[in-house]
Design an enzyme around this catalytic site. Structure first.
Site, PDB file in Angstrom:
ATOM      1  N   HIS A 371       0.800  -1.233   0.000  1.00 55.68           N
ATOM      2  CA  HIS A 371       0.000   0.000   0.000  1.00 55.68           C
ATOM      3  C   HIS A 371       0.823   1.268   0.000  1.00 55.68           C
ATOM      4  O   HIS A 371       0.267   2.359   0.118  1.00 55.68           O
ATOM      5  CB  HIS A 371      -0.915   0.045   1.225  1.00 55.68           C
ATOM      6  CG  HIS A 371      -1.962  -1.012   1.254  1.00 55.68           C
ATOM      7  ND1 HIS A 371      -3.246  -0.799   0.791  1.00 55.68           N
ATOM      8  CD2 HIS A 371      -1.914  -2.287   1.678  1.00 55.68           C
ATOM      9  CE1 HIS A 371      -3.945  -1.905   0.955  1.00 55.68           C
ATOM     10  NE2 HIS A 371      -3.154  -2.829   1.492  1.00 55.68           N
ATOM     11  N   LYS A 562      -9.014  13.583   4.643  1.00 54.48           N
ATOM     12  CA  LYS A 562      -8.113  12.431   4.610  1.00 54.48           C
ATOM     13  C   LYS A 562      -7.129  12.635   5.744  1.00 54.48           C
ATOM     14  O   LYS A 562      -7.141  13.694   6.377  1.00 54.48           O
ATOM     15  CB  LYS A 562      -7.379  12.366   3.272  1.00 54.48           C
ATOM     16  CG  LYS A 562      -6.714  13.714   2.897  1.00 54.48           C
ATOM     17  CD  LYS A 562      -6.012  13.661   1.554  1.00 54.48           C
ATOM     18  CE  LYS A 562      -6.918  13.783   0.364  1.00 54.48           C
ATOM     19  NZ  LYS A 562      -7.016  12.593  -0.435  1.00 54.48           N
ATOM     20  N   ARG A 563      -6.277  11.651   6.040  1.00 57.59           N
ATOM     21  CA  ARG A 563      -5.266  11.864   7.063  1.00 57.59           C
ATOM     22  C   ARG A 563      -4.377  13.046   6.697  1.00 57.59           C
ATOM     23  O   ARG A 563      -4.209  13.366   5.516  1.00 57.59           O
ATOM     24  CB  ARG A 563      -4.414  10.607   7.242  1.00 57.59           C
ATOM     25  CG  ARG A 563      -5.088   9.525   8.033  1.00 57.59           C
ATOM     26  CD  ARG A 563      -5.419   9.937   9.457  1.00 57.59           C
ATOM     27  NE  ARG A 563      -4.212  10.019  10.266  1.00 57.59           N
ATOM     28  CZ  ARG A 563      -3.850   9.130  11.186  1.00 57.59           C
ATOM     29  NH1 ARG A 563      -4.632   8.098  11.439  1.00 57.59           N
ATOM     30  NH2 ARG A 563      -2.744   9.274  11.891  1.00 57.59           N
ATOM     31  N   LYS A 568       0.295  14.545   1.196  1.00 57.55           N
ATOM     32  CA  LYS A 568      -1.076  14.804   0.717  1.00 57.55           C
ATOM     33  C   LYS A 568      -1.310  16.294   0.473  1.00 57.55           C
ATOM     34  O   LYS A 568      -2.308  16.690  -0.120  1.00 57.55           O
ATOM     35  CB  LYS A 568      -2.101  14.260   1.719  1.00 57.55           C
ATOM     36  CG  LYS A 568      -2.040  12.733   1.862  1.00 57.55           C
ATOM     37  CD  LYS A 568      -3.014  12.226   2.920  1.00 57.55           C
ATOM     38  CE  LYS A 568      -2.843  10.761   3.258  1.00 57.55           C
ATOM     39  NZ  LYS A 568      -3.497   9.847   2.295  1.00 57.55           N
ATOM     40  N   THR A 670      -8.686   6.434  -1.820  1.00 61.52           N
ATOM     41  CA  THR A 670     -10.018   5.847  -1.974  1.00 61.52           C
ATOM     42  C   THR A 670     -11.078   6.915  -1.708  1.00 61.52           C
ATOM     43  O   THR A 670     -12.202   6.810  -2.199  1.00 61.52           O
ATOM     44  CB  THR A 670     -10.218   4.667  -0.998  1.00 61.52           C
ATOM     45  OG1 THR A 670      -9.703   5.033   0.288  1.00 61.52           O
ATOM     46  CG2 THR A 670      -9.511   3.422  -1.494  1.00 61.52           C
ATOM     47  N   LYS A 674     -14.905   7.926  -3.321  1.00 63.46           N
ATOM     48  CA  LYS A 674     -16.125   8.187  -2.531  1.00 63.46           C
ATOM     49  C   LYS A 674     -16.726   9.543  -2.886  1.00 63.46           C
ATOM     50  O   LYS A 674     -17.948   9.687  -3.010  1.00 63.46           O
ATOM     51  CB  LYS A 674     -15.804   8.108  -1.036  1.00 63.46           C
ATOM     52  CG  LYS A 674     -15.327   6.714  -0.605  1.00 63.46           C
ATOM     53  CD  LYS A 674     -14.635   6.718   0.751  1.00 63.46           C
ATOM     54  CE  LYS A 674     -13.880   5.399   0.972  1.00 63.46           C
ATOM     55  NZ  LYS A 674     -12.973   5.437   2.136  1.00 63.46           N
TER      56      LYS A 674
HETATM   57  C1  F58 Z   1      -3.172   3.797   2.281  1.00 63.68           C
HETATM   58  N1  F58 Z   1      -2.242   3.433   3.304  1.00 63.68           N
HETATM   59  C2  F58 Z   1      -2.522   4.524   1.114  1.00 63.68           C
HETATM   60  N2  F58 Z   1      -1.675   3.078   5.491  1.00 63.68           N
HETATM   61  O1  F58 Z   1      -1.826   5.654   1.584  1.00 63.68           O
HETATM   62  C3  F58 Z   1      -3.618   4.961   0.161  1.00 63.68           C
HETATM   63  O2  F58 Z   1      -3.076   5.566  -0.969  1.00 63.68           O
HETATM   64  C4  F58 Z   1      -4.432   3.741  -0.260  1.00 63.68           C
HETATM   65  O3  F58 Z   1      -5.548   4.130  -0.998  1.00 63.68           O
HETATM   66  C5  F58 Z   1      -4.913   2.968   0.959  1.00 63.68           C
HETATM   67  O4  F58 Z   1      -3.817   2.643   1.795  1.00 63.68           O
HETATM   68  C6  F58 Z   1      -5.613   1.693   0.584  1.00 63.68           C
HETATM   69  O5  F58 Z   1      -4.842   0.960  -0.319  1.00 63.68           O
HETATM   70  C7  F58 Z   1      -2.601   3.503   4.589  1.00 63.68           C
HETATM   71  O6  F58 Z   1      -3.711   3.876   4.930  1.00 63.68           O
HETATM   72  C8  F58 Z   1      -1.788   3.111   6.830  1.00 63.68           C
HETATM   73  O7  F58 Z   1      -2.680   3.712   7.387  1.00 63.68           O
HETATM   74  C9  F58 Z   1      -0.743   2.350   7.614  1.00 63.68           C
HETATM   75  C10 F58 Z   1      -1.238   2.035   8.988  1.00 63.68           C
HETATM   76  C11 F58 Z   1      -0.183   1.326   9.803  1.00 63.68           C
HETATM   77  C12 F58 Z   1       1.133   2.049   9.848  1.00 63.68           C
HETATM   78  C13 F58 Z   1       1.611   2.406   8.472  1.00 63.68           C
HETATM   79  C14 F58 Z   1       0.540   3.116   7.642  1.00 63.68           C
END
Ligand code: F58
Length: 829
Positions: A371, A562-563, A568, A670, A674
């Site tokens: 990811h 988003k986060r 970003k 994602t 949405k």
């Molecule tokens: C996200 N990763 C990607 N990681 O940033 C985003 O582009 C993608 O759409 C999504 O995954 C789904 O594929 C992400 O959310 C985390 O939150 C991890 C959590 C645990 C620690 C490292 C980051």
């Protein structure tokens, strides 16, 4: 023969199954009185919600038991989705939609003078994830059930999920998420479904009765995992899968010695240490946390889950040698990647399979989804730490690596540099285990989450692996469930769509294409605008209540939710807002169409720069919202606590969706999907799934700007000097100088200095490089907004062309490209 007392396929009473208004009403009353022990007089809103939840749960569980029964039948492959994070969102409304009883339930409650929507607001969501990755896992659970794919989600039942966010004096404040405070009607505790998980200690060699060499792991600690099951019902089907989350507890027997010696406190202390493992979710987004507790969490849930699968497999009477025929295990990023070593250990050490067989089974069972390409997010565990906690796994990893490097050297003789790069063990500096390499070696398939990301994966982070095993690599573009993000979040839009394209689009989102001709129908456009306006009014009300800012629902709602992360580029958005603001200050008559900028974003508590960016947003809001020169034409809102529940109010209300990450950094995104499903237009870079969204909706319906991933890489290689961009662009200079002047901070020139300095002297995410293009593109947005009919047309076409981004399509892709699961049973419309 007498009839068995308990039939194999029991029929439950219609009071728990029935879908009529009368059944639902009676069932609600029964649950309130008999399950919760409350009469109507004393019932709190939460009691009423709980009774409602149990009433819905009855109907869901009836299907769940049926689904489990079918698993025992002729073998279908079962998907086990291993994820350290799940973000299911509130369950109630989703289940009502999937059961198809929203209206009967509404009426049943109305007859009791209760309001469905008000009771639904009582539900606390399980925030067991950080962001996109956790939410994706939940979208996939929804789609697997809806496509009748038998599946188990395996994860961690964190006692405290992602923190609740409040804004205090303009700063983020983190509040502990006590989501279990009032109980959780959606989970079934299974105190009898437990696993023992070992930690620490050492290994011993021995020979078994057949004279075979064996290894035994003698642990220092043992922790018990207890299963908590949440039913995940598909949309209008009988399939109801299970989300099985593990809670850590102390093993009773373990502390007996201390206890018997009267060391009561030590025994209790050990119990607390065990329970710590599933206490709290690490709130980091896109940064790997090298803490031992994090590794304990990962191994704990992986070991419980694999042991559970082995147990179920044997229960089904199937031989372990055919484990991979029954189970398709998907690793959601590297957080569960220790599964590679754990499955080998279970098969070799605990079940006496030869190494070669165990390895073949492991490789045929596991798939790995990547990811992220961000280097700071790639997990590496120090060899010392991993070996201390999991001594047997370190031995196994060494053995896997030894055999693997043999293969590499045979393929690329003499290329020692390559062997060093590919090794699972990184020998540079402190020795570490590279979890992405472990996953790439131990899995049959590696996939990225959008076309661009999957390509970059094979060109950068896993390039050597791609050269060795090109066939291992596939792409599966992410998707989101239209049930939650349209039907549950935006009922008026769902009704309008159903009126025009008929039922069935929620199962087959490609049918949204039937809306395309309606983009040219003025009456339909009027209705479409009406739906959008009502969602904007609802969000405006929430903003007034929670933030105390009045916003005009007829303004352009420009949303970035988003986060919070530098890649970003929420700060790029702020720079644009300030450039508009300063223009209005210079020229109060400037013709700028009214806009409401809405931000929603949690920052990792330890992420200094992200927290400063939140402060910059709130400071900008203070300056802009209160300034008479602006005449209300610009409003800036930081909407606190962006989670699934709040997201359901935000996506429907957006006119413009901000997807402005530095090209090459956002694996997929994602939220972009949405927003577009709810009729927002996108302003975005060629990053992640934006690329594919733009291909689908058409370039004329998408506001594109900025460097491409290739151009960004070239610019960095040439030597990027953000200061030169600043010198060249007067608009940018004015904005940065304004921030630096302390004007937004009551004269404090230090508050935003780290931010401004970072942009001027480093700017790793090319904010300044993209500023001019972004501002120019935003001017085009403003022009387009002036023509309401043309805008609505684009909005309709965006939604109409989102069929490809249903998570149902993603799951079909996983079934075909990764899991080898036959979808014959699933509806193929
Ligand atoms: C996200 N990763 C990607 N990681 O940033 C985003 O582009 C993608 O759409 C999504 O995954 C789904 O594929 C992400 O959310 C985390 O939150 C991890 C959590 C645990 C620690 C490292 C980051």
């Amino acid at each position: 023969m007498t009839e068995p007392a308990l039939p194999a396929a029991p029929t439950v009473s219609s009071l728990r199954r029935g879908m009529t208004v009368a059944d639902l009403k009676q069932s609600f009353i029964d649950n309130l009185v008999c399950t919760l022990g409350r009469g109507p007089k004393l019932a709190t809103p939460h009691d009423l919600y709980a009774a409602l939840a149990l009433t819905v749960r009855d109907r869901v569980l009836d299907r769940g038991v049926q689904t489990v029964r079918e698993l025992a039948g002729p073998s279908a492959r079962i998907v086990a989705y291993l994820s350290a994070e799940f973000l299911p969102g509130p369950h109630l409304m989703n289940n009502l939609v999937n059961l198809g009883i929203v209206e009967p339930m509404r009426q049943a409650l109305a007859e009791l003078e209760l309001d469905l929507d008000r009771l639904a607001e009582e539900e606390e969501e399980p925030g067991l994830g950080n962001g996109g990755l956790g939410r994706l896992a939940s979208c996939y659970m929804d789609s697997m059930a809806s496509l009748d794919v038998p599946a188990l989600g395996y994860g961690i039942r964190y006692e405290f999920g992602i923190f609740d966010q409040a804004i205090k004096d303009g700063w983020q404040a983190e509040i502990t998420d006590k989501w279990l405070r009032n109980g959780n009607p959606w989970e079934i505790p299974r105190p009898e479904v437990t696993c023992e998980v070992m930690f620490g200690g050492h290994t011993e060699k021995w020979y078994d009765d057949h004279g075979r060499f064996r290894v035994r792991w003698v642990p220092r600690d043992v922790v018990k995992g207890v299963a908590y099951d949440t039913p995940i019902l598909g949309y209008r089907v009988c399939t109801c899968n299970t989300l099985r989350l593990w809670k850590a507890e102390a093993v009773e027997s373990f502390d007996f010695e201390a206890f018997n010696h009267g060391d009561y406190y030590r025994a209790v202390e050990d119990k607390m240490v065990s329970e710590n493992i599933t206490k709290v979710l690490y709130p980091n987004d896109e940064i790997a946390q090298g803490k031992i507790l994090r590794l304990q969490q990962q191994f704990f849930f992986v070991s419980c889950s694999l042991q559970d699968m082995v147990r179920l497999h044997l229960l089904l009477g199937r031989p372990l040698a055919r484990f991979h025929d029954t189970w398709a295990v998907q690793l959601n990023d590297t957080h569960p990647a220790i599964a590679v070593a754990e499955l080998v250990r279970l098969l070799v050490d605990e079940h006496a399979l030869p190494w070669a067989d165990a390895w073949a089974i492991t490789q045929q069972t596991l798939g790995y989804t990547n990811h992220t390409l961000l280097p700071e997010a790639l997990e590496k565990w120090s060899v010392e730490l991993l070996g201390g906690l999991l001594p047997r796994h370190l031995e196994i990893i060494y053995e896997i690596n030894r055999r693997f490097l043999e293969e590499v050297r045979a393929r690329f003789p003499g290329d020692e540099a390559r062997a060093g790069r590919m090794s699972i063990i990184d020998e540079a500096g402190e020795r570490t285990v590279r979890m992405a390499h472990l996953a790439a070696v131990g899995c049959h398939t590696v996939n990225g989450v959008a076309a661009l990301h999957s390509r970059l994966l094979t060109e950068t982070v896993l390039r050597d692996f791609f050269e060795l095993w090109p066939d291992k690599f596939v792409n599966v573009t992410n998707g989101v469930t239209p049930r939650r993000f349209v039907a549950v979040s935006n009922p008026p839009l769902a009704r309008l769509i159903t009126e025009r394209v008929g039922e069935g689009w929620l199962k087959d989102l490609a049918r949204l294409r039937r809306l395309e001709p309606l983009a040219d129908d003025p009456e339909f456009r009027r209705q479409w605008r009406g739906v959008k306006l009502s969602a904007k009014r609802a969000l405006a009300t929430l903003i007034a209540e929670r933030v105390g800012v009045a916003v005009d629902p007829s303004a352009l709602f420009d949303v970035q939710a988003k986060r919070l992360h530098e890649y970003k580029r929420q700060h790029l958005n702020v720079l644009h807002i300030l450039s508009l603001y300063l223009r209005l200050k210079r020229d109060p008559a400037a013709d700028i169409p009214p806009r409401v900028f809405v931000f929603g974003a949690k920052a990792a508590p330890g992420y200094f720069m992200a927290k400063r960016i939140i402060r910059l947003i709130t400071a900008t809001a203070e300056a802009v919202n209160g300034d008479a020169d602006v005449h209300g034409r610009l409003k800036v809102v930081f909407f606190p606590d962006f989670n699934v529940k709040n997201a359901q109010h935000v996506y429907p209300a957006a006119d413009l969706s901000e997807q402005i990450s530095t090209a090459g950094k956002e694996a997929s995104g994602t939220g972009n999907m949405k927003f577009a499903m709810n009729g927002a237009l996108t302003i975005g870079t060629l990053d992640g799934a934006n690329v594919e969204i733009r291909d689908e909706v058409g370039p004329e319906n998408f506001f594109l700007f900025g460097l491409t991933a290739g151009e960004a890489a070239e610019l960095r290689a040439r030597g990027y000097r953000p200061r030169d961009v600043y010198e060249r662009n007067a608009d940018l200079r004015e904005v940065l100088d304004y921030i630096g002047s302390g004007a937004l901070a009551r004269g404090d020139t230090q508050l935003f200095k780290p931010l401004v300095d970072n942009l001027l002297w480093s700017d790793p995410f090319l904010v300044l490089a993209d500023f001019e293009a972004y501002v120019g593109c935003q001017a085009k947005v403003s022009e387009a907004w002036r023509d309401a009919e043309a805008w609505t047309r684009m909005s309709i076409l965006n939604a109409a062309r989102m069929g490809r981004f249903s998570s149902d399509r993603s799951i079909r892709d996983y079934c075909a490209r990764v899991w080898n699961v036959d979808l014959a049973r699933a509806p193929q419309e």
